[in-house]
Motif scaffolding. Structure first.
Motif, PDB file in Angstrom:
ATOM      1  N   UNK A   1      -7.838  -2.971   2.846  1.00 13.23           N
ATOM      2  CA  UNK A   1      -7.620  -2.064   3.973  1.00 13.23           C
ATOM      3  C   UNK A   1      -7.212  -2.798   5.240  1.00 13.23           C
TER       4      UNK A   1
ATOM      5  N   UNK B   1      -6.774   1.763  -1.489  1.00 12.91           N
ATOM      6  CA  UNK B   1      -8.195   1.614  -1.197  1.00 12.91           C
ATOM      7  C   UNK B   1      -9.040   2.674  -1.893  1.00 12.91           C
TER       8      UNK B   1
ATOM      9  N   UNK C   1      -3.655 -16.530  18.725  1.00 14.73           N
ATOM     10  CA  UNK C   1      -4.783 -16.603  19.646  1.00 14.73           C
ATOM     11  C   UNK C   1      -6.116 -16.528  18.929  1.00 14.73           C
TER      12      UNK C   1
ATOM     13  N   UNK D   1     -12.034  -8.672   8.453  1.00 13.24           N
ATOM     14  CA  UNK D   1     -11.416  -8.180   9.678  1.00 13.24           C
ATOM     15  C   UNK D   1     -10.767  -9.263  10.538  1.00 13.24           C
ATOM     16  N   UNK D   2     -11.262 -10.478  10.489  1.00  9.48           N
ATOM     17  CA  UNK D   2     -10.725 -11.510  11.382  1.00  9.48           C
ATOM     18  C   UNK D   2      -9.333 -11.946  10.949  1.00  9.48           C
TER      19      UNK D   2
ATOM     20  N   UNK E   1       0.833  -1.209   0.000  1.00  2.00           N
ATOM     21  CA  UNK E   1       0.000   0.000   0.000  1.00  2.00           C
ATOM     22  C   UNK E   1       0.860   1.248   0.000  1.00  2.00           C
TER      23      UNK E   1
ATOM     24  N   UNK F   1     -15.811  -3.706  14.071  1.00  3.36           N
ATOM     25  CA  UNK F   1     -16.834  -4.384  13.268  1.00  3.36           C
ATOM     26  C   UNK F   1     -17.709  -5.278  14.136  1.00  3.36           C
ATOM     27  N   UNK F   2     -17.129  -5.850  15.174  1.00  5.41           N
ATOM     28  CA  UNK F   2     -17.895  -6.767  16.011  1.00  5.41           C
ATOM     29  C   UNK F   2     -18.823  -6.031  16.976  1.00  5.41           C
TER      30      UNK F   2
ATOM     31  N   UNK G   1      -1.866   4.291  11.621  1.00  8.61           N
ATOM     32  CA  UNK G   1      -1.324   2.955  11.452  1.00  8.61           C
ATOM     33  C   UNK G   1      -0.561   2.507  12.676  1.00  8.61           C
TER      34      UNK G   1
ATOM     35  N   UNK H   1     -15.830   1.382  10.180  1.00  7.00           N
ATOM     36  CA  UNK H   1     -14.785   0.389   9.898  1.00  7.00           C
ATOM     37  C   UNK H   1     -13.856   0.879   8.777  1.00  7.00           C
TER      38      UNK H   1
ATOM     39  N   UNK I   1      -4.301  -8.183  21.094  1.00  2.82           N
ATOM     40  CA  UNK I   1      -4.250  -9.461  20.374  1.00  2.82           C
ATOM     41  C   UNK I   1      -5.398  -9.639  19.392  1.00  2.82           C
ATOM     42  N   UNK I   2      -5.881  -8.520  18.884  1.00  2.38           N
ATOM     43  CA  UNK I   2      -6.882  -8.544  17.816  1.00  2.38           C
ATOM     44  C   UNK I   2      -6.635  -7.288  17.015  1.00  2.38           C
ATOM     45  N   UNK I   3      -7.263  -7.211  15.832  1.00  2.00           N
ATOM     46  CA  UNK I   3      -7.092  -5.971  15.073  1.00  2.00           C
ATOM     47  C   UNK I   3      -8.168  -4.982  15.487  1.00  2.00           C
TER      48      UNK I   3
ATOM     49  N   UNK J   1      -2.770  -4.284  17.972  1.00  2.00           N
ATOM     50  CA  UNK J   1      -2.446  -5.714  17.841  1.00  2.00           C
ATOM     51  C   UNK J   1      -1.696  -6.194  19.064  1.00  2.00           C
TER      52      UNK J   1
ATOM     53  N   UNK K   1      -9.915  -3.046  13.549  1.00  2.00           N
ATOM     54  CA  UNK K   1     -11.105  -3.102  12.704  1.00  2.00           C
ATOM     55  C   UNK K   1     -11.998  -4.284  13.067  1.00  2.00           C
ATOM     56  N   UNK K   2     -11.386  -5.383  13.530  1.00  2.00           N
ATOM     57  CA  UNK K   2     -12.213  -6.534  13.879  1.00  2.00           C
ATOM     58  C   UNK K   2     -13.062  -6.222  15.112  1.00  2.00           C
TER      59      UNK K   2
ATOM     60  N   UNK L   1      -2.896   1.192  15.068  1.00  2.00           N
ATOM     61  CA  UNK L   1      -3.384  -0.147  14.722  1.00  2.00           C
ATOM     62  C   UNK L   1      -2.367  -1.205  15.128  1.00  2.00           C
ATOM     63  N   UNK L   2      -1.093  -0.882  14.952  1.00  2.00           N
ATOM     64  CA  UNK L   2      -0.051  -1.830  15.362  1.00  2.00           C
ATOM     65  C   UNK L   2      -0.044  -1.994  16.872  1.00  2.00           C
TER      66      UNK L   2
ATOM     67  N   UNK M   1      -5.564  -4.830   8.280  1.00  2.00           N
ATOM     68  CA  UNK M   1      -4.257  -5.019   8.920  1.00  2.00           C
ATOM     69  C   UNK M   1      -4.531  -6.060   9.996  1.00  2.00           C
ATOM     70  N   UNK M   2      -4.499  -7.335   9.543  1.00  2.00           N
ATOM     71  CA  UNK M   2      -4.982  -8.403  10.412  1.00  2.00           C
ATOM     72  C   UNK M   2      -4.020  -8.703  11.541  1.00  2.00           C
ATOM     73  N   UNK M   3      -4.574  -9.030  12.677  1.00  2.00           N
ATOM     74  CA  UNK M   3      -3.787  -9.536  13.796  1.00  2.00           C
ATOM     75  C   UNK M   3      -3.123 -10.826  13.327  1.00  2.00           C
TER      76      UNK M   3
ATOM     77  N   UNK N   1      -9.790   1.924   8.926  1.00  2.00           N
ATOM     78  CA  UNK N   1      -8.930   0.966   8.219  1.00  2.00           C
ATOM     79  C   UNK N   1      -8.125   1.615   7.110  1.00  2.00           C
ATOM     80  N   UNK N   2      -8.536   2.795   6.718  1.00  2.00           N
ATOM     81  CA  UNK N   2      -7.904   3.368   5.538  1.00  2.00           C
ATOM     82  C   UNK N   2      -6.495   3.851   5.845  1.00  2.00           C
TER      83      UNK N   2
ATOM     84  N   UNK O   1     -17.825  -8.542   6.953  1.00  2.00           N
ATOM     85  CA  UNK O   1     -17.175  -8.227   8.232  1.00  2.00           C
ATOM     86  C   UNK O   1     -16.220  -9.340   8.639  1.00  2.00           C
TER      87      UNK O   1
END
Lengths: 327, 315
Positions: free
Chosen positions: A155, A134, A163, A205-206, A122, B138-139, B119, B150, B130-132, B126, B134-135, B122-123, A157-159, B154-155, A201
């Protein structure tokens, strides 16, 4: 003589296959030196390339273009290989958006690279094209049903840790099943599965380990793999590609390779051969070879050796990491 | 434009650590000492102190803080001491978990930080959760707000200065059309606001004003109670005039009976090293009273002292 003509015809990509056979062409130069009648015989025996036009057999324009493309396969492979992976992915994505290359390539880049590799791509995209990836995806795909899925995928940035929350994975497997059912029931009337907000979703995102667990629960709950249920969504292949890239990339890439090596493969399918070989050579190529063997009952390197010619063939075999390459 | 005041000669990190340790030891806590050190160190210095403190005493500085102090003062010190990226991650996590439509924290983080800062958050998210990010959003967030928020976080916006004027014109027109038809949740509105670069958006908003004779926010006031419209207006204000946006947050936190300490703490700790000076000027202009005076009138004790220290007020 007929044998030699056929050999040279094959070298000039006249009998199908990918790339050109440079060594055979060069050896013909020496063998047929000072024998113009041999060349003349070659031209007469190769009607695809040369058409009789009065006294001379002239070249077909269309074949010249085809030849340029086949000669360029090796060049394109080497350039793609030499590029920084981030620039490579940025350019691949740009071609999808601005030259109508298949959308699956954006899905590949977004889903099979690590979170930091995707970020790098990106940033390279911004440096090269002065827009964010994006923003361009959102603009180009704005009328397409897969728009929100695709924007979400690029877009992300997954964990990346291992876990996984089992309860959530179970719940989301259930949600996916419900979405599949409602899309099937709605027929053509309702929203397509690829536009379903819960599906988008979850997939965008997951984390990847989480998705692998979720798909495992899906199989347990519904008796079928999620890919099987998605391949029924008609022409909309983006969702299926997404799921495969996220959960079973080796399988996905082996299918892409098979598509490229098949008879009657189109221009984009053939280009995929170079792309997959270069982008996966350092990563999961061994897994891809194994998946290929498992699905198609043959060795990937054998299929490549049978279909490709010359330097291009040798380059592919080197990248694919076959035990004994001919160089 | 920061209001944080760091002394001309900063004591060595080891000294700061020792002093802080002393502040925690024995009966009670020396709050004034905590404020005089942490309240006068920038992000890099605070990071160095945290590292040295953990090495020297085998315990996280933030842990010592939560053990020794409490309430609004504790929250202010913790948020302040964190790295900006971690702070944003913590605020975002709170906002996502306890989300309700009037919450604008995610908008603030997504729209008033640079691309790189978002960004970094976002790091940090994590690592910490231990999750993002955006997740989690979104949840926890539903419906149209999810559709908007979201992609907003995320952009990774292009951060160069290039602006495409023709595009600004056409997208201003597009926004106007959608707004005119009250299609506030239309994909195109969301696409433009959540993917275009900041300079591009500012050009678009300027053109909107030129072409239609008034600012875009004026057309987003159809229903004063609608939280979604308020969110859209907040996004636009965060891009166009962050200092006035934060002035309003501070003003509303202080005004009326009681104080919204969380909001006040958030504004001051997140902006003290950024543009707090501009926010103070905007506050003075709008309310004819310096922000420090309003805070002194509305808060008390160590919490008040901490906020005033971050606003650059000498004791």
């Amino acid at each position: 003589m007929a044998d030699e003509v056929q050999q040279l015809t094959r070298a000039f990509s006249g009998l199908g296959g990918l790339g050109v056979d440079e060594p055979t062409m060069v050896s013909a130069l020496a063998r047929w030196r000072k024998q113009p009648e041999k060349r003349s015989g070659f031209r007469k025996g190769f009607p695809g390339f040369f058409r009789s036009h009065g006294e001379i057999d002239r070249c077909e324009e269309e074949y010249m273009l085809h030849l340029a493309a086949e000669f360029a396969r090796f060049k394109n492979l080497m350039v793609l290989w030499a590029m920084h992976p981030w620039e490579r992915d940025a350019r691949l994505a740009h071609h999808v958006l601005h030259q109508q290359h298949p959308v699956a390539i954006v899905v590949e880049v977004a889903c099979t690279r690590s979170a930091d590799e995707l970020l790098g791509a990106r940033r390279a995209y911004q440096a090269l094209f002065h827009h964010s990836l994006e923003e361009d995806v959102a603009y180009r795909a704005r009328d397409k049903p897969y728009c929100s899925l695709l924007v979400g995928l690029v877009s992300a940035y997954r964990y990346e840790g291992p876990r996984v929350n089992e309860e959530v994975a179970k719940a989301e497997a259930k949600a996916l099943g419900a979405a599949v059912k409602s899309a099937a029931a709605g027929g053509g009337a309702g929203k397509k599965l690829v536009e379903n907000e819960e599906v988008v979703r979850i997939l965008t995102t997951r984390s990847k380990p989480h998705l692998v667990e979720t798909f495992k629960y899906y199989k347990e709950m519904h008796g079928r793999h999620v890919e099987e249920d998605l391949s029924h969504s008609g022409e909309e292949t983006t969702l299926l590609e997404t799921v495969l890239c996220l959960a079973a990339p080796a399988k996905y890439f082996s299918q892409v390779m098979e598509g490229a090596l098949r008879d009657g493969a189109d221009h984009h399918a053939k280009e995929a051969l170079t792309r997959v070989a270069v982008t996966r050579s350092d990563h999961d190529m061994d897994d891809i070879r194994a998946a290929y063997h498992q699905q198609f009952g043959a060795k990937l390197e054998d299929a490549i050796a049978a279909k490709a010619h010359g330097h291009y063939r040798d380059a592919l075999l080197s990248l694919v990491g076959a035990g004994n390459s001919s160089v | 434009m920061a209001t944080l005041k760091v002394p001309a000669t900063v004591p060595p990190v080891a000294d700061d650590c020792e002093q802080l340790r002393k502040a925690f030891q024995g009966w009670g806590t020396n709050e004034a000492l905590i404020i005089s050190i942490l309240g006068h160190r920038d992000a890099a210095q605070r990071r160095a102190i945290r590292r040295a403190y953990a090495e020297a005493h085998g315990e996280e500085l933030l842990r010592s803080i939560t053990d020794e102090i409490s309430g609004d003062f504790e929250r202010a010190v913790i948020l302040w001491t964190l790295d900006p990226a971690e702070r944003d991650a913590v605020l975002a996590n709170e906002a996502a978990r306890k989300w309700q439509p009037a919450n604008r924290v995610l908008v603030e983080i997504a729209c008033t930080r640079t691309s790189a800062q978002v960004f970094a958050a976002r790091q940090a998210y994590h690592e910490r959760f231990k999750r993002s990010l955006e997740e989690d959003i979104a949840a926890h967030v539903t419906g149209d707000f999810r559709k908007l928020l979201v992609p907003l976080v995320s952009t990774y916006r292009y951060d160069g200065p290039e602006v495409n004027t023709r595009l600004a014109h056409s997208e201003a027109k597009l926004l106007h059309e959608k707004i005119h038809h009250k299609a506030y949740t239309d994909d195109e509105i969301i696409r433009i606001l959540t993917t275009r670069s900041k300079p591009q958006l500012l050009a678009t908003f300027n053109h909107y004003n030129d072409a239609f004779g008034h600012r875009i926010n004026k057309d987003l006031k159809a229903d004063p109670k609608d939280e979604y419209l308020k969110t859209l207006r907040a996004i636009i204000r965060c891009f166009s005039c962050p200092d006035r946006y934060f002035e309003k947050v501070a003003r509303q936190a202080i005004a009326g009976l009681g104080t919204d300490e969380n909001a006040l703490t958030r504004v001051i700790t997140t902006r003290a090293e950024v543009d707090m000076k501009l926010i103070k000027e905007a506050y003075q202009k709008r309310n004819s009273v310096p922000l420090e005076r309003a805070i002194a009138g509305d808060t008390s004790g160590d919490y008040e002292s901490m906020l005033l220290a971050l606003l650059g007020q000498e004791r």
